[in-house]
Design a protein around this motif. Structure first.
Motif, PDB file in Angstrom:
ATOM      1  N   PHE A 137      -2.547   1.103  -4.389  1.00  0.00           N
ATOM      2  CA  PHE A 137      -1.881  -0.167  -4.116  1.00  0.00           C
ATOM      3  C   PHE A 137      -0.906  -0.561  -5.208  1.00  0.00           C
ATOM      4  N   ILE A 138       0.101  -1.296  -4.801  1.00  0.00           N
ATOM      5  CA  ILE A 138       1.032  -1.907  -5.731  1.00  0.00           C
ATOM      6  C   ILE A 138       0.650  -3.375  -5.763  1.00  0.00           C
ATOM      7  N   CYS A 139       0.490  -3.908  -6.981  1.00  0.00           N
ATOM      8  CA  CYS A 139      -0.099  -5.232  -7.144  1.00  0.00           C
ATOM      9  C   CYS A 139       0.714  -6.104  -8.096  1.00  0.00           C
ATOM     10  N   PHE A 140       0.531  -7.397  -7.933  1.00  0.00           N
ATOM     11  CA  PHE A 140       1.009  -8.343  -8.929  1.00  0.00           C
ATOM     12  C   PHE A 140      -0.059  -8.439 -10.007  1.00  0.00           C
ATOM     13  N   ASP A 141       0.383  -8.496 -11.263  1.00  0.00           N
ATOM     14  CA  ASP A 141      -0.527  -8.629 -12.398  1.00  0.00           C
ATOM     15  C   ASP A 141      -0.234  -9.958 -13.098  1.00  0.00           C
ATOM     16  N   TYR A 142      -1.089 -10.930 -12.847  1.00  0.00           N
ATOM     17  CA  TYR A 142      -0.922 -12.272 -13.393  1.00  0.00           C
ATOM     18  C   TYR A 142      -1.652 -12.468 -14.718  1.00  0.00           C
ATOM     19  N   ARG A 143      -2.237 -11.431 -15.281  1.00  0.00           N
ATOM     20  CA  ARG A 143      -3.084 -11.590 -16.462  1.00  0.00           C
ATOM     21  C   ARG A 143      -2.343 -12.134 -17.671  1.00  0.00           C
TER      22      ARG A 143
ATOM     23  N   GLY B 121       0.826  -1.201   0.000  1.00  0.00           N
ATOM     24  CA  GLY B 121       0.000   0.000   0.000  1.00  0.00           C
ATOM     25  C   GLY B 121       0.856   1.245   0.000  1.00  0.00           C
ATOM     26  N   THR B 122       0.253   2.363  -0.393  1.00  0.00           N
ATOM     27  CA  THR B 122       0.989   3.622  -0.452  1.00  0.00           C
ATOM     28  C   THR B 122       0.682   4.540   0.720  1.00  0.00           C
ATOM     29  N   GLY B 123      -0.311   4.240   1.486  1.00  0.00           N
ATOM     30  CA  GLY B 123      -0.721   5.134   2.561  1.00  0.00           C
ATOM     31  C   GLY B 123      -1.694   6.189   2.079  1.00  0.00           C
TER      32      GLY B 123
ATOM     33  N   PRO C 257       0.856 -16.300 -15.745  1.00  0.00           N
ATOM     34  CA  PRO C 257       0.531 -16.753 -14.393  1.00  0.00           C
ATOM     35  C   PRO C 257       1.744 -17.207 -13.579  1.00  0.00           C
ATOM     36  N   TYR C 258       2.905 -17.301 -14.218  1.00  0.00           N
ATOM     37  CA  TYR C 258       4.112 -17.754 -13.523  1.00  0.00           C
ATOM     38  C   TYR C 258       5.109 -16.635 -13.260  1.00  0.00           C
ATOM     39  N   ALA C 259       4.958 -15.521 -13.951  1.00  0.00           N
ATOM     40  CA  ALA C 259       5.887 -14.394 -13.800  1.00  0.00           C
ATOM     41  C   ALA C 259       5.096 -13.092 -13.893  1.00  0.00           C
ATOM     42  N   PRO C 260       4.456 -12.705 -12.788  1.00  0.00           N
ATOM     43  CA  PRO C 260       3.601 -11.511 -12.848  1.00  0.00           C
ATOM     44  C   PRO C 260       4.402 -10.221 -12.979  1.00  0.00           C
ATOM     45  N   LYS C 261       3.795  -9.258 -13.655  1.00  0.00           N
ATOM     46  CA  LYS C 261       4.326  -7.900 -13.675  1.00  0.00           C
ATOM     47  C   LYS C 261       3.913  -7.239 -12.364  1.00  0.00           C
ATOM     48  N   VAL C 262       4.537  -6.118 -12.062  1.00  0.00           N
ATOM     49  CA  VAL C 262       4.145  -5.319 -10.900  1.00  0.00           C
ATOM     50  C   VAL C 262       3.477  -4.066 -11.445  1.00  0.00           C
ATOM     51  N   VAL C 263       2.269  -3.787 -10.958  1.00  0.00           N
ATOM     52  CA  VAL C 263       1.504  -2.638 -11.429  1.00  0.00           C
ATOM     53  C   VAL C 263       1.095  -1.758 -10.258  1.00  0.00           C
ATOM     54  N   PHE C 264       0.823  -0.511 -10.575  1.00  0.00           N
ATOM     55  CA  PHE C 264       0.304   0.440  -9.597  1.00  0.00           C
ATOM     56  C   PHE C 264      -1.171   0.602  -9.885  1.00  0.00           C
ATOM     57  N   TYR C 265      -2.004   0.475  -8.847  1.00  0.00           N
ATOM     58  CA  TYR C 265      -3.444   0.633  -8.999  1.00  0.00           C
ATOM     59  C   TYR C 265      -3.876   1.941  -8.348  1.00  0.00           C
ATOM     60  N   PHE C 266      -4.328   2.894  -9.194  1.00  0.00           N
ATOM     61  CA  PHE C 266      -4.849   4.174  -8.713  1.00  0.00           C
ATOM     62  C   PHE C 266      -6.320   3.988  -8.361  1.00  0.00           C
ATOM     63  N   THR C 267      -6.673   4.108  -7.107  1.00  0.00           N
ATOM     64  CA  THR C 267      -8.058   3.883  -6.697  1.00  0.00           C
ATOM     65  C   THR C 267      -9.009   4.970  -7.195  1.00  0.00           C
ATOM     66  N   GLU C 268      -8.484   6.135  -7.554  1.00  0.00           N
ATOM     67  CA  GLU C 268      -9.341   7.236  -8.005  1.00  0.00           C
ATOM     68  C   GLU C 268      -9.659   7.160  -9.493  1.00  0.00           C
ATOM     69  N   GLU C 269      -9.030   6.247 -10.220  1.00  0.00           N
ATOM     70  CA  GLU C 269      -9.290   6.091 -11.649  1.00  0.00           C
ATOM     71  C   GLU C 269     -10.105   4.824 -11.870  1.00  0.00           C
ATOM     72  N   ALA C 270     -10.621   4.652 -13.081  1.00  0.00           N
ATOM     73  CA  ALA C 270     -11.461   3.487 -13.367  1.00  0.00           C
ATOM     74  C   ALA C 270     -10.899   2.678 -14.531  1.00  0.00           C
ATOM     75  N   GLY C 271     -11.216   1.391 -14.540  1.00  0.00           N
ATOM     76  CA  GLY C 271     -10.842   0.510 -15.642  1.00  0.00           C
ATOM     77  C   GLY C 271      -9.344   0.376 -15.823  1.00  0.00           C
ATOM     78  N   GLU C 272      -8.951   0.148 -17.066  1.00  0.00           N
ATOM     79  CA  GLU C 272      -7.531  -0.030 -17.382  1.00  0.00           C
ATOM     80  C   GLU C 272      -6.710   1.226 -17.123  1.00  0.00           C
TER      81      GLU C 272
END
Length: 112
Positions: free
Chosen positions: A67-73, A61-63, A76-91
Motif C-alpha cells: 500500500f501507498i499511505c499518508f504518514d502523519y507521524r 494499493g499496488t495490486g 499532522p498537517y502535511a503528511p509524507k507519502v510512504v510505501f508499506y511493504f506487507t511482507e516486511e515488519a516494523g519500520e
C-alpha cells in the motif's frame, strides 16, 4: 473524490527499491457491496492497522498486496507519502516515497 477506486495515469512510481504500479486509489466512501469493500480506505486501514505505526493511513494499493499511505507521524498537517511493504515488519516495512501528496503525483510516470 472524482477518481476514487480508479487507477491513476501515469501509474508507476519509484519506491526506492525499484518501480511499482499504483493499481487503485482507495475509496473514501464505503460500499455495501462486499466485493468493493476491499477498495475502501477504512476497510484497508482495519486490515493493516495492527502492522503499521499509528499515524499511517493507506490511500492506494499496488495490486500485489502492498500500500501507498499518508504518514502523519511527523506533521499532522502535511503528511509524507510512504510505501508499506506487507511482507516486511516494523519500520523496515515503511519507505518514504515523497514529502507531500503533490510531490507523489509529480513522481508518477508511465514506466518508460
Amino acid at each position: 473524490m472524482q477518481y476514487q477506486g480508479m487507477t491513476p495515469f501515469p501509474d508507476v512510481i519509484d519506491i526506492g527499491k525499484g518501480n511499482t504500479v499504483v493499481s487503485e486509489l482507495l475509496t473514501i466512501s464505503e460500499s455495501e457491496d462486499e466485493d468493493l469493500r476491499i477498495y475502501s480506505m477504512a476497510d484497508t486501514y482495519e486490515l493493516i492497522k495492527d502492522h503499521v505505526p499509528q499515524g499511517i493511513y493507506p490511500f492506494a494499493g499496488t495490486g500485489a498486496g502492498d500500500f501507498i499511505c499518508f504518514d502523519y507521524r511527523s506533521n499532522p498537517y502535511a503528511p509524507k507519502v510512504v510505501f508499506y511493504f506487507t511482507e516486511e515488519a516494523g519500520e523496515q516495512a515503511i519507505h518514504v516515497v515523497a514529502n507531500s501528496f503533490s510531490e507523489f503525483l509529480s513522481k508518477l510516470h508511465n514506466g518508460e
